[in-house]
Scaffold this motif. Structure first.
Motif, PDB file in Angstrom:
ATOM      1  N   GLY A   1      15.363  40.699 -30.606  1.00  0.00           N
ATOM      2  CA  GLY A   1      14.859  39.448 -30.051  1.00  0.00           C
ATOM      3  C   GLY A   1      13.353  39.480 -29.903  1.00  0.00           C
ATOM      4  N   VAL A   2      12.803  38.330 -29.608  1.00  0.00           N
ATOM      5  CA  VAL A   2      11.350  38.280 -29.411  1.00  0.00           C
ATOM      6  C   VAL A   2      11.056  37.605 -28.078  1.00  0.00           C
ATOM      7  CG1 VAL A   2      11.153  36.195 -30.850  1.00  0.00           C
ATOM      8  CG2 VAL A   2       9.127  37.569 -30.397  1.00  0.00           C
ATOM      9  N   LEU A   3      10.139  38.213 -27.372  1.00  0.00           N
ATOM     10  CA  LEU A   3       9.808  37.742 -26.037  1.00  0.00           C
ATOM     11  C   LEU A   3       8.354  37.290 -26.033  1.00  0.00           C
ATOM     12  CD1 LEU A   3      11.295  37.831 -23.260  1.00  0.00           C
ATOM     13  CD2 LEU A   3      10.035  39.905 -22.816  1.00  0.00           C
TER      14      LEU A   3
ATOM     15  N   LEU B   1      14.146  39.853 -38.007  1.00  0.00           N
ATOM     16  CA  LEU B   1      13.816  38.927 -36.929  1.00  0.00           C
ATOM     17  C   LEU B   1      12.742  37.923 -37.374  1.00  0.00           C
ATOM     18  CD1 LEU B   1      14.521  38.395 -33.949  1.00  0.00           C
ATOM     19  CD2 LEU B   1      12.572  39.816 -33.332  1.00  0.00           C
ATOM     20  N   LYS B   2      11.776  38.419 -38.137  1.00  0.00           N
ATOM     21  CA  LYS B   2      10.704  37.558 -38.653  1.00  0.00           C
ATOM     22  C   LYS B   2      11.299  36.390 -39.442  1.00  0.00           C
ATOM     23  CE  LYS B   2       6.488  40.050 -39.861  1.00  0.00           C
ATOM     24  NZ  LYS B   2       6.021  40.829 -41.016  1.00  0.00           N
ATOM     25  N   LYS B   3      12.224  36.743 -40.364  1.00  0.00           N
ATOM     26  CA  LYS B   3      12.854  35.711 -41.199  1.00  0.00           C
ATOM     27  C   LYS B   3      13.612  34.722 -40.327  1.00  0.00           C
ATOM     28  CE  LYS B   3      13.571  38.298 -45.406  1.00  0.00           C
ATOM     29  NZ  LYS B   3      14.515  39.263 -45.936  1.00  0.00           N
ATOM     30  N   PHE B   4      14.295  35.267 -39.333  1.00  0.00           N
ATOM     31  CA  PHE B   4      15.097  34.437 -38.445  1.00  0.00           C
ATOM     32  C   PHE B   4      14.217  33.442 -37.682  1.00  0.00           C
ATOM     33  CE2 PHE B   4      16.880  33.885 -34.159  1.00  0.00           C
ATOM     34  CZ  PHE B   4      18.063  33.240 -34.479  1.00  0.00           C
ATOM     35  N   ILE B   5      13.094  33.929 -37.188  1.00  0.00           N
ATOM     36  CA  ILE B   5      12.176  33.077 -36.420  1.00  0.00           C
ATOM     37  C   ILE B   5      11.612  31.966 -37.318  1.00  0.00           C
ATOM     38  CG2 ILE B   5       9.906  33.114 -35.240  1.00  0.00           C
ATOM     39  CD1 ILE B   5      12.250  34.315 -33.603  1.00  0.00           C
ATOM     40  N   ARG B   6      11.308  32.358 -38.568  1.00  0.00           N
ATOM     41  CA  ARG B   6      10.788  31.382 -39.531  1.00  0.00           C
ATOM     42  C   ARG B   6      11.831  30.284 -39.774  1.00  0.00           C
ATOM     43  NH1 ARG B   6       9.730  34.570 -44.209  1.00  0.00           N
ATOM     44  NH2 ARG B   6       8.546  36.054 -42.984  1.00  0.00           N
ATOM     45  N   LYS B   7      13.084  30.740 -39.951  1.00  0.00           N
ATOM     46  CA  LYS B   7      14.173  29.812 -40.235  1.00  0.00           C
ATOM     47  C   LYS B   7      14.388  28.850 -39.064  1.00  0.00           C
ATOM     48  CE  LYS B   7      18.758  30.520 -41.821  1.00  0.00           C
ATOM     49  NZ  LYS B   7      19.733  31.590 -41.946  1.00  0.00           N
ATOM     50  N   MET B   8      14.176  29.349 -37.882  1.00  0.00           N
ATOM     51  CA  MET B   8      14.350  28.507 -36.695  1.00  0.00           C
ATOM     52  C   MET B   8      13.149  27.600 -36.442  1.00  0.00           C
ATOM     53  SD  MET B   8      16.102  30.811 -33.784  1.00  0.00           S
ATOM     54  CE  MET B   8      16.067  29.546 -32.546  1.00  0.00           C
ATOM     55  N   ARG B   9      12.139  27.758 -37.272  1.00  0.00           N
ATOM     56  CA  ARG B   9      10.896  26.991 -37.164  1.00  0.00           C
ATOM     57  C   ARG B   9      10.235  27.171 -35.808  1.00  0.00           C
ATOM     58  NH1 ARG B   9      10.692  22.372 -40.751  1.00  0.00           N
ATOM     59  NH2 ARG B   9      12.302  22.660 -42.289  1.00  0.00           N
TER      60      ARG B   9
ATOM     61  N   ILE C   1       6.229  31.499 -33.794  1.00  0.00           N
ATOM     62  CA  ILE C   1       5.990  32.750 -33.057  1.00  0.00           C
ATOM     63  C   ILE C   1       5.568  33.841 -34.021  1.00  0.00           C
ATOM     64  CG2 ILE C   1       7.065  34.567 -31.673  1.00  0.00           C
ATOM     65  CD1 ILE C   1       9.029  32.498 -30.669  1.00  0.00           C
ATOM     66  N   GLN C   2       4.534  34.555 -33.614  1.00  0.00           N
ATOM     67  CA  GLN C   2       4.120  35.704 -34.406  1.00  0.00           C
ATOM     68  C   GLN C   2       4.656  36.961 -33.736  1.00  0.00           C
ATOM     69  OE1 GLN C   2      -0.147  35.863 -35.012  1.00  0.00           O
ATOM     70  NE2 GLN C   2       0.046  38.097 -35.215  1.00  0.00           N
ATOM     71  N   ILE C   3       5.375  37.763 -34.502  1.00  0.00           N
ATOM     72  CA  ILE C   3       5.977  38.967 -33.907  1.00  0.00           C
ATOM     73  C   ILE C   3       4.995  40.131 -33.976  1.00  0.00           C
ATOM     74  CG2 ILE C   3       7.898  40.597 -34.057  1.00  0.00           C
ATOM     75  CD1 ILE C   3       9.556  38.345 -35.236  1.00  0.00           C
TER      76      ILE C   3
ATOM     77  N   LYS D   1       3.751  36.313 -30.008  1.00  0.00           N
ATOM     78  CA  LYS D   1       2.646  35.430 -29.619  1.00  0.00           C
ATOM     79  C   LYS D   1       3.037  34.019 -30.011  1.00  0.00           C
ATOM     80  CE  LYS D   1      -1.773  37.610 -30.117  1.00  0.00           C
ATOM     81  NZ  LYS D   1      -2.585  37.938 -31.272  1.00  0.00           N
ATOM     82  N   ASN D   2       2.815  33.098 -29.109  1.00  0.00           N
ATOM     83  CA  ASN D   2       3.149  31.712 -29.401  1.00  0.00           C
ATOM     84  C   ASN D   2       2.008  31.080 -30.191  1.00  0.00           C
ATOM     85  OD1 ASN D   2       4.661  29.477 -29.336  1.00  0.00           O
ATOM     86  ND2 ASN D   2       4.655  29.249 -27.106  1.00  0.00           N
ATOM     87  N   ASN D   3       2.250  30.779 -31.444  1.00  0.00           N
ATOM     88  CA  ASN D   3       1.184  30.265 -32.296  1.00  0.00           C
ATOM     89  C   ASN D   3       1.012  28.754 -32.232  1.00  0.00           C
ATOM     90  OD1 ASN D   3       0.089  32.538 -33.217  1.00  0.00           O
ATOM     91  ND2 ASN D   3       1.187  32.575 -35.178  1.00  0.00           N
ATOM     92  N   SER D   4       2.136  28.061 -32.142  1.00  0.00           N
ATOM     93  CA  SER D   4       2.017  26.599 -32.137  1.00  0.00           C
ATOM     94  C   SER D   4       2.958  26.022 -31.092  1.00  0.00           C
ATOM     95  CB  SER D   4       2.370  26.051 -33.510  1.00  0.00           C
ATOM     96  OG  SER D   4       3.757  26.172 -33.689  1.00  0.00           O
ATOM     97  N   THR D   5       2.825  24.799 -30.817  1.00  0.00           N
ATOM     98  CA  THR D   5       3.677  24.164 -29.816  1.00  0.00           C
ATOM     99  C   THR D   5       4.606  23.148 -30.470  1.00  0.00           C
ATOM    100  OG1 THR D   5       1.871  22.657 -29.438  1.00  0.00           O
ATOM    101  CG2 THR D   5       2.154  24.425 -27.829  1.00  0.00           C
TER     102      THR D   5
END
Ligand SMILES: Cc1cc2nc3c(=O)[nH]c(=O)nc-3n(C[C@H](O)[C@H](O)[C@H](O)COP(=O)(O)O)c2cc1C
Length: 295
Positions: free
Chosen positions: A196-198, A233-241, A244-246, A274-278
């Motif tokens: 997961g990513v926090l 996880l990176k791919k997953f985060i990308r897919k979820m749009r 977040i930068q891991i 890191k939260n990159n965009s909102t």
């Protein structure tokens, strides 16, 4: 010979003890061996490490078979005799009051009763390693006795199994639906492994919604076995749009989720993010369920 390793630390290993049965020209023989290890599931292979001066080694070299009889805690007398005398000194197996044998299924070497495991083996490999010889046996027949408990060996003394040690896990009381959610994900697995990513912002932990459910948690996924968890996880985060930068840093959270008597063990590898965009994020603030304990 001078010892190259100055300490006696190697004596502090803990092992089980087996009785290796073999056959020679003078009849069957038995020796005690703590260096006995299963080394393959399919086929089932067992490696034993036997010193060069033993009658057992000579027997196995000739017949190409041996029995591995894993001792139960009632068998200390058997072990002391099997390990205390060589077949060159006395005929151990003919002692009337020590060993009880039964007829094997697939080999010709007698097996020992009262053990936790009896494995009949055909020799498939022999290799000289240091002052012992590794003999690898392919198991051709095996049985175990659930009513017996293994004999353990540590620093020259015999022990029985003590209390089960439950791995140290952080207990997290969850509501019923959260527990059910993780249980469903685990599908009977003993430990569910998640990555997961926090993301922390102004000392607050940001959480998001798991896509198809109402459970609120940090964004996480279950990487397939053997896959790099960060990349997955990176791919997953990308897919979820999620913007977040891991980061590289990660921590491990070993949790046991609990609701009443029901539990599920979950391991979280948590990467810092890191939260990159909102834009696309559906962030929410910290909740008091699983989330609270992941921060
Ligand atoms: C608890 C215990 C564990 C032993 N483990 C091993 C072992 O793993 N390998 C080995 O070569 N000898 C081991 N031995 C020593 C042999 O059992 C011993 O040398 C025996 O007399 C050999 O018997 P044999 O000459 O009839 O084959 C162990 C002895 C004891 C008491």
């Amino acid at each position: 010979m001078t010892r190259k390793v100055p300490s006696k630390a190697e004596r502090y290993f803990s092992t089980g003890i087996s009785m290796i049965t073999s056959r020679g020209t003078k009849g069957p023989n038995i020796m005690a061996a703590e260096w006995v290890l299963q080394i393959s599931y399919n086929p089932v292979l067992i490696a034993i490490f036997i010193h060069k001066g033993s009658q057992t080694l000579k027997n196995i070299e000739k017949t190409k078979e041996f029995g591995v009889n894993v001792a139960s805690k009632e068998q200390t007398a058997e072990i002391s005799v099997a390990g205390g005398y060589s077949g060159f000194e006395i005929d151990k197996m003919s002692l009337e009051n020590i060993f009880k044998t039964f007829t094997p299924q697939k080999i010709k070497t007698p097996m020992i009763t009262g053990c936790t495991i009896n494995a009949e083996c055909n020799l498939v490999r022999k290799e000289k390693l240091g002052d012992h010889v590794m003999l690898v046996g392919k198991v051709v027949h095996i049985k175990h006795d659930d009513t017996k408990s293994p004999l353990l060996y540590h620093r020259g003394r015999y022990f029985g199994l003590g209390q089960m040690v439950e791995p140290d896990r952080q207990e997290v009381v969850t509501n019923k639906s959260t527990l059910e959610f993780f249980k469903n994900l685990a599908q009977g697995r003993f430990v569910l492994k998640c990555a997961g990513v926090l993301v922390e912002s102004k000392n607050k932990v940001l959480v998001t919604k798991w896509p198809k459910t109402k459970v609120e948690t940090i964004p996480f996924s279950i990487p397939p076995a053997g896959k790099n968890q960060r990349e997955h996880l990176k791919k997953f985060i990308r897919k979820m749009r999620l913007g977040i930068q891991i980061e590289k840093e990660s921590t491990m959270k070993r949790l046991v989720l609990k609701n009443g008597k029901e539990i599920q063990r979950v391991n979280f590898i948590i990467f810092k993010g890191k939260n990159n965009s909102t834009k696309n994020n559906s962030w929410k603030l910290k909740q008091d369920d699983v989330i609270a304990n992941l921060a």
